[in-house]
Write a protein that holds these residues in place. Structure first.
Motif, mmCIF file in Angstrom:
data_model
loop_
_atom_site.group_PDB
_atom_site.id
_atom_site.type_symbol
_atom_site.label_atom_id
_atom_site.label_comp_id
_atom_site.label_asym_id
_atom_site.label_seq_id
_atom_site.Cartn_x
_atom_site.Cartn_y
_atom_site.Cartn_z
ATOM 1 N N HIS A 180 102.787 107.770 80.324
ATOM 2 C CA HIS A 180 102.572 106.489 79.642
ATOM 3 C C HIS A 180 103.784 106.068 78.812
ATOM 4 C CE1 HIS A 180 98.424 105.994 80.845
ATOM 5 N NE2 HIS A 180 98.155 107.233 80.460
ATOM 6 N N GLY A 181 104.641 107.019 78.451
ATOM 7 C CA GLY A 181 105.821 106.676 77.662
ATOM 8 C C GLY A 181 105.933 107.495 76.386
ATOM 9 N N ALA A 182 106.810 107.046 75.507
ATOM 10 C CA ALA A 182 107.092 107.774 74.274
ATOM 11 C C ALA A 182 106.061 107.474 73.197
ATOM 12 C CB ALA A 182 108.483 107.420 73.766
ATOM 13 N N ALA A 183 105.943 108.391 72.236
ATOM 14 C CA ALA A 183 104.997 108.227 71.133
ATOM 15 C C ALA A 183 105.340 107.041 70.253
ATOM 16 C CB ALA A 183 104.942 109.503 70.294
ATOM 17 N N THR A 184 106.592 106.586 70.299
ATOM 18 C CA THR A 184 107.019 105.449 69.480
ATOM 19 C C THR A 184 106.565 104.113 70.039
ATOM 20 O OG1 THR A 184 109.130 105.479 70.678
ATOM 21 C CG2 THR A 184 109.036 106.642 68.549
ATOM 22 N N SER A 185 106.064 104.111 71.267
ATOM 23 C CA SER A 185 105.620 102.873 71.911
ATOM 24 C C SER A 185 104.135 102.633 71.653
ATOM 25 C CB SER A 185 105.867 102.947 73.423
ATOM 26 O OG SER A 185 105.195 101.911 74.100
ATOM 27 N N GLY A 186 103.830 101.502 71.015
ATOM 28 C CA GLY A 186 102.435 101.158 70.779
ATOM 29 C C GLY A 186 101.670 100.979 72.078
ATOM 30 N N ARG A 187 102.317 100.419 73.073
ATOM 31 C CA ARG A 187 101.657 100.230 74.376
ATOM 32 C C ARG A 187 101.333 101.577 75.014
ATOM 33 N NH1 ARG A 187 104.173 96.000 78.546
ATOM 34 N NH2 ARG A 187 103.469 94.681 76.816
ATOM 35 N N ALA A 188 102.263 102.545 74.902
ATOM 36 C CA ALA A 188 102.025 103.871 75.467
ATOM 37 C C ALA A 188 100.866 104.555 74.745
ATOM 38 C CB ALA A 188 103.290 104.720 75.370
ATOM 39 N N ARG A 189 100.842 104.444 73.423
ATOM 40 C CA ARG A 189 99.756 105.063 72.662
ATOM 41 C C ARG A 189 98.410 104.467 73.046
ATOM 42 N NH1 ARG A 189 103.598 104.340 68.435
ATOM 43 N NH2 ARG A 189 102.410 102.571 67.600
ATOM 44 N N ARG A 190 98.367 103.151 73.222
ATOM 45 C CA ARG A 190 97.108 102.505 73.569
ATOM 46 C C ARG A 190 96.641 102.909 74.971
ATOM 47 N NH1 ARG A 190 93.363 101.396 70.743
ATOM 48 N NH2 ARG A 190 92.297 102.637 72.299
ATOM 49 N N ALA A 191 97.567 102.924 75.920
ATOM 50 C CA ALA A 191 97.204 103.277 77.294
ATOM 51 C C ALA A 191 96.753 104.728 77.387
ATOM 52 C CB ALA A 191 98.386 103.025 78.225
ATOM 53 N N ALA A 192 97.453 105.617 76.681
ATOM 54 C CA ALA A 192 97.079 107.031 76.707
ATOM 55 C C ALA A 192 95.706 107.242 76.074
ATOM 56 C CB ALA A 192 98.137 107.860 75.980
ATOM 57 N N THR A 193 95.446 106.555 74.962
ATOM 58 C CA THR A 193 94.148 106.668 74.300
ATOM 59 C C THR A 193 93.032 106.160 75.193
ATOM 60 O OG1 THR A 193 95.195 106.392 72.130
ATOM 61 C CG2 THR A 193 92.820 106.036 72.248
ATOM 62 N N ASP A 194 93.263 105.049 75.861
ATOM 63 C CA ASP A 194 92.243 104.503 76.763
ATOM 64 C C ASP A 194 91.949 105.467 77.916
ATOM 65 O OD1 ASP A 194 92.051 102.244 75.205
ATOM 66 O OD2 ASP A 194 93.297 100.983 76.494
ATOM 67 N N GLU A 195 92.973 106.170 78.398
ATOM 68 C CA GLU A 195 92.752 107.151 79.464
ATOM 69 C C GLU A 195 91.893 108.310 78.949
ATOM 70 O OE1 GLU A 195 95.180 110.199 82.449
ATOM 71 O OE2 GLU A 195 96.255 108.553 81.473
ATOM 72 N N ILE A 196 92.158 108.736 77.731
ATOM 73 C CA ILE A 196 91.360 109.817 77.131
ATOM 74 C C ILE A 196 89.903 109.399 77.009
ATOM 75 C CG2 ILE A 196 90.966 111.152 75.021
ATOM 76 C CD1 ILE A 196 94.034 111.013 74.576
ATOM 77 N N MET A 197 89.674 108.172 76.512
ATOM 78 C CA MET A 197 88.303 107.710 76.331
ATOM 79 C C MET A 197 87.584 107.537 77.667
ATOM 80 S SD MET A 197 88.166 107.838 73.148
ATOM 81 C CE MET A 197 86.437 107.342 73.055
ATOM 82 N N ALA A 198 88.313 107.119 78.694
ATOM 83 C CA ALA A 198 87.706 106.991 80.021
ATOM 84 C C ALA A 198 87.281 108.354 80.546
ATOM 85 C CB ALA A 198 88.695 106.334 80.985
ATOM 86 N N ALA A 199 88.085 109.376 80.266
ATOM 87 C CA ALA A 199 87.738 110.734 80.704
ATOM 88 C C ALA A 199 86.512 111.254 79.952
ATOM 89 C CB ALA A 199 88.932 111.661 80.495
ATOM 90 N N ILE A 200 86.439 110.968 78.657
ATOM 91 C CA ILE A 200 85.261 111.371 77.883
ATOM 92 C C ILE A 200 84.017 110.665 78.408
ATOM 93 C CG2 ILE A 200 84.171 111.287 75.603
ATOM 94 C CD1 ILE A 200 86.960 111.578 74.381
ATOM 95 N N HIS A 201 84.154 109.379 78.696
ATOM 96 C CA HIS A 201 83.020 108.599 79.211
ATOM 97 C C HIS A 201 82.515 109.163 80.535
ATOM 98 C CE1 HIS A 201 81.308 104.993 81.388
ATOM 99 N NE2 HIS A 201 80.521 105.105 80.344
#
Length: 221
Positions: free
Chosen positions: A167-188
């Protein structure tokens, strides 16, 4: 021995090295269930007042939470939120397993809420593996408002590790959002909860605050 939880996917948790167990959050007992079900010691953050009490009750609370791997932290937004993330980073940098609830706080209605991006910042900053965890039935053990736990069936599902680096570097807000959404999709996928499609927090108050949150939504960490 009493609850005999059904545990699946424990082999997905790496036996060594930094790992984040990202779980849904339904009950106070979640922070007891996860360390007991995980195949390796797990640490997690707990409200500081569990460690600062006085007298026998204070000692009992402090001893209990320390025994199950809890680490004291001040809960809140802004500087307190970053301090909590920094504490989590220190745990991961030591090579330990760290449990985290991306929703921020427990769901009172059983729905799965949108994840906050602090978990993605931790994963992308430390390179820790993220293993999604799905808890089912813990809200029946100790419903909101109850003081004593009940015996109810519990299921703990550990999912396959997620590769979030793409998804990219930790400094990228877009990368953080996309990575978080992937985590939540896996939990779901592990829990099948109804999706709230919102953050688990009080809605903004006042017309201007609502407009500002819609036009320029702030990042929830």
């Amino acid at each position: 021995m009493i609850y005999r939880p059904m545990i699946t996917g424990a082999e997905h948790v790496p036996p060594t090295g930094p790992v984040i167990l990202a779980s849904n959050h339904l009950s106070f007992v979640d922070s007891i269930v996860i360390p007991l079900a995980a195949p390796r010691p797990v640490q997690f953050l707990a409200k500081s007042h569990y460690f600062t009490g006085t007298g026998f009750r204070g000692w009992l609370s402090r001893t209990f939470f320390t025994a199950i791997g809890a680490v004291s932290v001040e809960r809140g937004a802004g500087a307190q939120a970053q301090a909590a993330l920094d504490q989590g980073r220190r745990i991961l940098d030591s090579g330990s397993a760290f449990a985290l609830y991306p929703e921020g706080t427990r769901s009172l209605d059983g729905r799965l809420y949108r994840g906050r991006t602090g978990i993605a910042w931790l994963a992308l900053t430390t390179g820790a593996v993220v293993v999604p965890v799905g808890l089912v039935g813990t809200q029946e053990i100790q419903p909101v408002g109850s003081s004593l736990p009940r015996v109810r069936p519990v299921t703990v599902r550990f999912g396959e590790p997620l590769d979030l680096g793409r998804h990219g570097a930790a400094t990228s807000g877009r990368a953080r959002r996309a990575a978080t959404d992937e985590i939540m999709a896996a939990i779901h996928a592990l829990t099948g909860q109804e999706l709230a499609n919102a953050y688990n927090e009080a809605p903004p108050q006042g017309t201007l605050a609502k407009i500002a949150d819609r036009v320029a939504p702030r990042e929830r960490v």
